[in-house]
Scaffold this motif. Sequence first.
Motif, PDB file in Angstrom:
ATOM      1  N   TYR A 378      58.102 -43.615  71.978  1.00  0.00           N
ATOM      2  CA  TYR A 378      57.121 -42.563  72.275  1.00  0.00           C
ATOM      3  C   TYR A 378      57.798 -41.196  72.379  1.00  0.00           C
ATOM      4  O   TYR A 378      57.348 -40.208  71.785  1.00  0.00           O
ATOM      5  CB  TYR A 378      56.398 -42.875  73.587  1.00  0.00           C
ATOM      6  N   ARG A 381      58.837 -39.220  69.411  1.00  0.00           N
ATOM      7  CA  ARG A 381      57.707 -38.578  68.719  1.00  0.00           C
ATOM      8  C   ARG A 381      57.073 -37.507  69.595  1.00  0.00           C
ATOM      9  O   ARG A 381      55.943 -37.065  69.331  1.00  0.00           O
ATOM     10  CB  ARG A 381      56.677 -39.637  68.337  1.00  0.00           C
ATOM     11  N   ASP A 383      55.769 -37.784  72.450  1.00  0.00           N
ATOM     12  CA  ASP A 383      54.587 -38.281  73.154  1.00  0.00           C
ATOM     13  C   ASP A 383      55.032 -38.753  74.532  1.00  0.00           C
ATOM     14  O   ASP A 383      55.525 -39.866  74.700  1.00  0.00           O
ATOM     15  CB  ASP A 383      53.949 -39.432  72.368  1.00  0.00           C
ATOM     16  N   THR A 386      51.361 -40.808  76.822  1.00  0.00           N
ATOM     17  CA  THR A 386      50.958 -42.219  76.784  1.00  0.00           C
ATOM     18  C   THR A 386      51.753 -43.064  77.779  1.00  0.00           C
ATOM     19  O   THR A 386      51.157 -43.835  78.555  1.00  0.00           O
ATOM     20  CB  THR A 386      51.101 -42.777  75.359  1.00  0.00           C
ATOM     21  N   THR A 432      50.507 -50.837  72.302  1.00  0.00           N
ATOM     22  CA  THR A 432      50.060 -49.539  71.793  1.00  0.00           C
ATOM     23  C   THR A 432      50.911 -49.091  70.602  1.00  0.00           C
ATOM     24  O   THR A 432      50.382 -48.585  69.607  1.00  0.00           O
ATOM     25  CB  THR A 432      50.110 -48.484  72.915  1.00  0.00           C
ATOM     26  N   LEU A 433      52.234 -49.273  70.679  1.00  0.00           N
ATOM     27  CA  LEU A 433      53.080 -48.955  69.528  1.00  0.00           C
ATOM     28  C   LEU A 433      52.673 -49.790  68.317  1.00  0.00           C
ATOM     29  O   LEU A 433      52.602 -49.297  67.187  1.00  0.00           O
ATOM     30  CB  LEU A 433      54.551 -49.215  69.859  1.00  0.00           C
ATOM     31  N   ARG A 434      52.373 -51.058  68.553  1.00  0.00           N
ATOM     32  CA  ARG A 434      51.975 -51.934  67.446  1.00  0.00           C
ATOM     33  C   ARG A 434      50.633 -51.500  66.862  1.00  0.00           C
ATOM     34  O   ARG A 434      50.451 -51.465  65.636  1.00  0.00           O
ATOM     35  CB  ARG A 434      51.906 -53.370  67.947  1.00  0.00           C
ATOM     36  N   ARG A 435      49.666 -51.148  67.722  1.00  0.00           N
ATOM     37  CA  ARG A 435      48.353 -50.740  67.242  1.00  0.00           C
ATOM     38  C   ARG A 435      48.426 -49.460  66.403  1.00  0.00           C
ATOM     39  O   ARG A 435      47.696 -49.300  65.421  1.00  0.00           O
ATOM     40  CB  ARG A 435      47.409 -50.530  68.438  1.00  0.00           C
ATOM     41  N   ARG A 436      49.347 -48.570  66.768  1.00  0.00           N
ATOM     42  CA  ARG A 436      49.510 -47.320  66.031  1.00  0.00           C
ATOM     43  C   ARG A 436      50.298 -47.495  64.729  1.00  0.00           C
ATOM     44  O   ARG A 436      50.428 -46.551  63.957  1.00  0.00           O
ATOM     45  CB  ARG A 436      50.233 -46.288  66.902  1.00  0.00           C
ATOM     46  N   GLY A 437      50.863 -48.679  64.528  1.00  0.00           N
ATOM     47  CA  GLY A 437      51.687 -48.886  63.345  1.00  0.00           C
ATOM     48  C   GLY A 437      53.078 -48.304  63.476  1.00  0.00           C
ATOM     49  O   GLY A 437      53.800 -48.162  62.479  1.00  0.00           O
ATOM     50  N   GLN A 438      53.503 -47.988  64.704  1.00  0.00           N
ATOM     51  CA  GLN A 438      54.818 -47.392  64.925  1.00  0.00           C
ATOM     52  C   GLN A 438      55.871 -48.430  65.295  1.00  0.00           C
ATOM     53  O   GLN A 438      57.051 -48.125  65.363  1.00  0.00           O
ATOM     54  CB  GLN A 438      54.706 -46.323  66.031  1.00  0.00           C
TER      55      GLN A 438
END
Length: 527
Positions: A378, A381, A383, A386, A432-438
């Motif tokens: 995070y 980037r 961020d 979050t 959350t990282l997985r859902r964002r594709g990161q």
Amino acid sequence: MNLVKSLGSVGGLTLVSRVLALGRDALQARYVGAGFASDAFLVAFRLPNMFRALFAEGAFSAAFIPMFNRRVAEGGGRHAGVDFAERTLAILLPVLIVFTVGMMIAAWPVTYALSGGFNDPTPAQFAYAVTLSRITLPYLLMISLVSLLGGILNSLEHYWVNAAAPILLNVAMITGLGLFHGENPYETAWVQALSVTAGGALQLLFLIWGCRRIGLRLKLRRPRIDPEMRRLFKLILPAAAGSGAMQINLLVSTALAGSLLDPGAISYIYYADRLNQLPLGLIGIGLGTILLPTLSRMLSNGQDETAMHTQNRGIELALFLTLPATVAFLTIAEPIIRGLFQYGAFSASDTAATAGVLAAFSLGLPAYVLIKVLTPGYYARSDTKTPVRFAMIAIALNIVGNVALIPTIGVLGPPLATAFSASVNTALLYLTLRRRGQFAADRQLLHRLPRLALAAVVMGAALFAVRPLVAPFMAGTMGWRAAALAVLVAGGGIVYLAASFATGAFRLSDVKALMRRTPPPPQEDTE
């Protein structure tokens, strides 16, 4: 980026620091024990130490390093990075001076808030605790400046100077305990408070030397708030909560334990947490220190796939080292505590209570480490919001858990609540990282994790079996205790490595690949 070699450099120095810290804690247990004097010093040390964890190992690095690297990468080079650092120092220094002086003036309510008022202390005892807090607070100013200089050095890939700095704090505190301890616990705790501030001064001087060693000298400027500085300090506040959830949880646990439990509870939590922090510092903080500048450089250069591969290997390495520590603390917590601390003022009942707390803390150890490995995804980037949302959820769960568990299971309540809240925090960060594709766990990581867990269980069974054999040595001289603990650690490590190869978690070719200077291409198969 070779994570193994980089972690070896940072982790080796961190190991020296943590071993010295264990020696320091053993001396403190001997001369101060686990009574009110110990609780008072630990509360006084809690605020500056928490600020170190939030600021030096979390918030400041999370905000400063990506912005510093971006300035360097966008064509300005090292000169542009130094300019950014000088403008940061111009604002940071006066803010820290005012904040530190204000905290010293308000030491009475601050001490009350950190301790929960203790549990029915006399006026003289509470005044003593306030005095210790005032003595240790200047450390807060100095360690914050250390974090600025350390962030610059880490960004320029000079990791070792910043990693070595905590050694000086432990040397100062060991010197105070060994040479200047008083005739009673109260005098010795006062010496310890002075040693904290002396250690902070040594750390700051060492970081200044480290910067000048590579030709870097920061000049003092007149403070000026520009858009870039606004962005930096806007990022710091959420990052403090996001990366410091565990420290905030410990602060809450300490205050509730101090107000609801008998004297000594704060000390039990402290000594157990010190051991729990050993693998966390070596693995989680070490990897986090390396991953943040590494990922921010990769993402600044558009190397998203390489960044994801690097984070997969970071998680793999973190759990390879963390799982055996977790199982060891669950199976042999009591012999470890007895061998390290049961001496002088530290009694057998103190050992039993601290061992239970350590076992409870260790349930969350993989989560504590993974938080340090996942949050750079995070922060690299920029961020910082979050992680703070997830940290607030974890802190709320920790408070509810403490209030619910302390009346029922006593001193075991705070570590269990902390472990549960950290596990929730880890799950939220990963999903959350997985859902964002990161981030996505690749095939190699998914293949190895269950096999590493099985290897750790095999090691735990072996350690549990030899407990009766080492028990007599844990009551002997310090030399015999150290030798027995070394045999336990070495033997457990050998069993774990053998089991890792036997279960197929690692092959010899994998070890050679880990030692390569550049990573292999990222795998495309993810799940």
